[in-house]
Design a protein around this motif. Sequence first.
Motif, short mmCIF file in Angstrom:
data_model
loop_
_atom_site.label_atom_id
_atom_site.label_comp_id
_atom_site.label_asym_id
_atom_site.label_seq_id
_atom_site.Cartn_x
_atom_site.Cartn_y
_atom_site.Cartn_z
N MET A 146 -3.71 10.45 -7.55
CA MET A 146 -3.37 9.14 -8.06
C MET A 146 -2.69 8.28 -6.99
O MET A 146 -2.97 7.08 -6.85
CB MET A 146 -2.45 9.28 -9.28
N THR A 147 -1.80 8.91 -6.22
CA THR A 147 -1.09 8.19 -5.16
C THR A 147 -2.04 7.79 -4.05
O THR A 147 -1.99 6.65 -3.55
CB THR A 147 0.05 9.05 -4.58
N ALA A 148 -2.93 8.71 -3.68
CA ALA A 148 -3.91 8.41 -2.63
C ALA A 148 -4.82 7.26 -3.05
O ALA A 148 -5.14 6.37 -2.25
CB ALA A 148 -4.73 9.66 -2.30
N LYS A 152 -5.05 3.68 -1.23
CA LYS A 152 -6.34 3.20 -0.74
C LYS A 152 -6.58 1.77 -1.22
O LYS A 152 -7.03 0.91 -0.46
CB LYS A 152 -7.46 4.12 -1.22
N ARG A 153 -6.24 1.53 -2.48
CA ARG A 153 -6.40 0.19 -3.05
C ARG A 153 -5.53 -0.83 -2.32
O ARG A 153 -5.95 -1.96 -2.09
CB ARG A 153 -6.04 0.24 -4.53
N LEU A 154 -4.32 -0.40 -1.94
CA LEU A 154 -3.38 -1.31 -1.29
C LEU A 154 -3.44 -1.25 0.23
O LEU A 154 -2.68 -1.94 0.92
CB LEU A 154 -1.95 -0.99 -1.76
N ARG A 155 -4.31 -0.38 0.75
CA ARG A 155 -4.47 -0.21 2.20
C ARG A 155 -3.15 0.19 2.86
O ARG A 155 -2.75 -0.35 3.88
CB ARG A 155 -5.06 -1.48 2.84
N ILE A 156 -2.48 1.16 2.26
CA ILE A 156 -1.22 1.69 2.78
C ILE A 156 -1.48 3.06 3.38
O ILE A 156 -2.04 3.95 2.72
CB ILE A 156 -0.15 1.79 1.68
N ASP A 157 -1.09 3.26 4.63
CA ASP A 157 -1.34 4.52 5.33
C ASP A 157 -0.05 5.36 5.39
O ASP A 157 0.65 5.38 6.40
CB ASP A 157 -1.86 4.24 6.74
N ILE A 158 0.27 6.03 4.29
CA ILE A 158 1.46 6.88 4.20
C ILE A 158 1.05 8.17 3.49
O ILE A 158 0.32 8.14 2.50
CB ILE A 158 2.60 6.19 3.43
N ASP A 159 1.53 9.29 4.00
CA ASP A 159 1.24 10.59 3.39
C ASP A 159 1.97 10.72 2.05
O ASP A 159 3.20 10.65 2.01
CB ASP A 159 1.69 11.70 4.34
N GLN A 173 9.80 0.35 2.12
CA GLN A 173 9.53 -0.91 1.42
C GLN A 173 8.12 -0.92 0.85
O GLN A 173 7.89 -1.36 -0.29
CB GLN A 173 9.72 -2.08 2.38
N MET A 174 7.15 -0.43 1.61
CA MET A 174 5.77 -0.39 1.13
C MET A 174 5.62 0.58 -0.04
O MET A 174 4.83 0.33 -0.96
CB MET A 174 4.82 -0.01 2.27
N VAL A 175 6.38 1.68 -0.03
CA VAL A 175 6.36 2.62 -1.16
C VAL A 175 6.91 1.94 -2.42
O VAL A 175 6.36 2.11 -3.52
CB VAL A 175 7.16 3.90 -0.84
N GLU A 176 7.99 1.17 -2.26
CA GLU A 176 8.55 0.44 -3.40
C GLU A 176 7.53 -0.54 -3.98
O GLU A 176 7.39 -0.69 -5.19
CB GLU A 176 9.81 -0.32 -2.97
N ILE A 177 6.82 -1.21 -3.09
CA ILE A 177 5.80 -2.17 -3.53
C ILE A 177 4.70 -1.45 -4.29
O ILE A 177 4.26 -1.88 -5.36
CB ILE A 177 5.25 -2.95 -2.33
N ALA A 178 4.24 -0.32 -3.74
CA ALA A 178 3.19 0.46 -4.40
C ALA A 178 3.66 0.97 -5.76
O ALA A 178 2.90 0.96 -6.74
CB ALA A 178 2.78 1.64 -3.51
N LYS A 179 4.91 1.39 -5.85
CA LYS A 179 5.46 1.87 -7.11
C LYS A 179 5.43 0.77 -8.17
O LYS A 179 5.02 1.00 -9.32
CB LYS A 179 6.89 2.37 -6.91
N ALA A 180 5.84 -0.44 -7.78
CA ALA A 180 5.83 -1.55 -8.73
C ALA A 180 4.42 -1.89 -9.17
O ALA A 180 4.15 -2.13 -10.35
CB ALA A 180 6.51 -2.77 -8.09
N VAL A 181 3.48 -1.89 -8.23
CA VAL A 181 2.09 -2.20 -8.55
C VAL A 181 1.51 -1.14 -9.48
O VAL A 181 0.67 -1.44 -10.35
CB VAL A 181 1.25 -2.31 -7.26
N SER A 182 1.97 0.11 -9.34
CA SER A 182 1.41 1.21 -10.15
C SER A 182 1.64 1.02 -11.64
O SER A 182 0.94 1.62 -12.46
CB SER A 182 2.02 2.54 -9.70
N GLY A 203 1.77 -9.70 6.95
CA GLY A 203 0.41 -10.14 6.67
C GLY A 203 -0.29 -9.21 5.68
O GLY A 203 -1.02 -9.67 4.80
N HIS A 204 -0.05 -7.92 5.83
CA HIS A 204 -0.62 -6.93 4.90
C HIS A 204 -0.07 -7.15 3.49
O HIS A 204 -0.83 -7.15 2.51
CB HIS A 204 -0.28 -5.52 5.40
N LEU A 205 1.25 -7.34 3.39
CA LEU A 205 1.86 -7.59 2.08
C LEU A 205 1.29 -8.84 1.45
O LEU A 205 0.98 -8.87 0.24
CB LEU A 205 3.38 -7.71 2.23
#
Length: 519
Positions: A146-148, A152-159, A173-182, A203-205
């Motif tokens: 689910m995290t992967a 992928k949807r958010l184009r975030i490259d974190i393990d 910060q990107m993990v926080e953003i992904a968590k909120a979007v989830s 720019g990515h954000l």
Amino acid sequence: MGRPVMTSISPSTMAAVRRSGAVPNAEFLLAAEGIRKEFPGVLALDDVSFRLKRGSVHALMGENGAGKSTLMKILAGIYTPDQGEVTLRGVPIRLQSPLDALENGIAMIHQELNLMPYMTVAENIWIRREPRNRLGFVNHGEMHRMTADLFKRLRIDIDPEIEVRHLSVASRQMVEIAKAVSYESDVLIMDEPTSALTETEVGHLFSIIRDLRSHGIGIVYITHKMNELFEISDEFSVFRDGRYIGTHAASDVTRDDIIKMMVGREITQMFPKEDVAIGDVVLSVKNLTLKGVFENVSFDVRAGEIMGVAGLVGSGRSNVAETIFGVTPASSGTIDLYGKRVDIKSPAVAIQNHMAFLTEDRKDTGCLLILDILQNMQVAVLHDRFVKGGFVQESAVEKACEDMAKRLRVKTPGLFERIENLSGGNQQKVLIGRWLLTNPRILILDEPTRGIDVGAKAEIHRIVTEFAKAGVAVLMISSEMPEVLGMSDRIMVMHEGKVTGFLDRSEATQVKVMELASR
């Protein structure tokens, strides 16, 4: 009572269920009317209104203490208003907790990150919503998948399996953003989301925000950065001193218009850099190395000089500053202060040698959150300046702290207010005041205006200029290119732990800095 299996219904289906009770074609997705909130000694919000349209980015502007974060915490269920009404999708609602807000489709990304450092990225994102197997145990494989998929949807490259404590501030910060979007929320509140991001990451954000906006999500965007407002927002609202000032389309106003609305006055000069007499070398660093982090860093800083340090996240800028100040002793290399070799084994040694260091992360390494403003501000001077015969001159130190708080325009009921109750920007001012009280000869500033409003930024820049005029050597690390270019006599640029070049003020441009930062 057993907990439900969260994978039995998709987030998008949950969002549809939430919307099913909405008023059809409600004019605003989220609205607040006549909001009042008072804390002991402070009227934080006074008859405030705010309206968010579906599928729009609404920026919220104002100086620190203007009431922006307080209103957002009310909309996120953290605070309860004393007066006023909140409507969501046209229906009056009273939020009792952050979980209540999330279940109603409102997610907030806080300025101060709230991740669990010893849990994995995946565990942080799906906490309280973990997928379960038939026996009721957490299905870690499914959670990883689910995290992967989300990344992928958010184009975030974190393990997904790495523990959060091993991530940089930008990655957290990107993990926080992904968590909120989830949560598939209808409303997403972002409080200074780019404070720790590079231009590329910003720019990515922004691409993520535009995608969310295109799917009808309403985004509240709190920022102090004017360029971001014009690039990403559709409209903006301004608060000042807990009051609503006005709302305008971003295309209808200029930067100066917004600043005047925010501060109630014109700010004629954001970067009051003056040409001052440059003296002798005060700080000389030769071949400084911290194994595995940076190597062979060499530079000199002279009395009265402001040397900016630029580079992308991961370049080693902050690590160099921490090593110079003795936070992390160097593997090799030398540091000379005032012409003499000094072995800086600890911050105490650095302070004894008239050095001051404002750290990058005010929450983790700056503020003593459970203590009051006075205790936070005086902590660096109690060993020397205000001590006579072994006793602290309490009235003198309190007067000095009070004067410094007024000088930096710290918004607080008084010095005995706990610092954790202040806005992030006001906490930053207290930390700057802490070090200015030491009357340093070498001032190291790591992101000095992060989370600071435009009026306070100009004031801090003016104070830094005053110290340079008085002969203080300033080493200033900043991710904000206008700040580096506007305040520096010289700029040292780093990339992946190495110094890639120096630029004089007369030749420095954004293009040249970025070329050196990305070598």
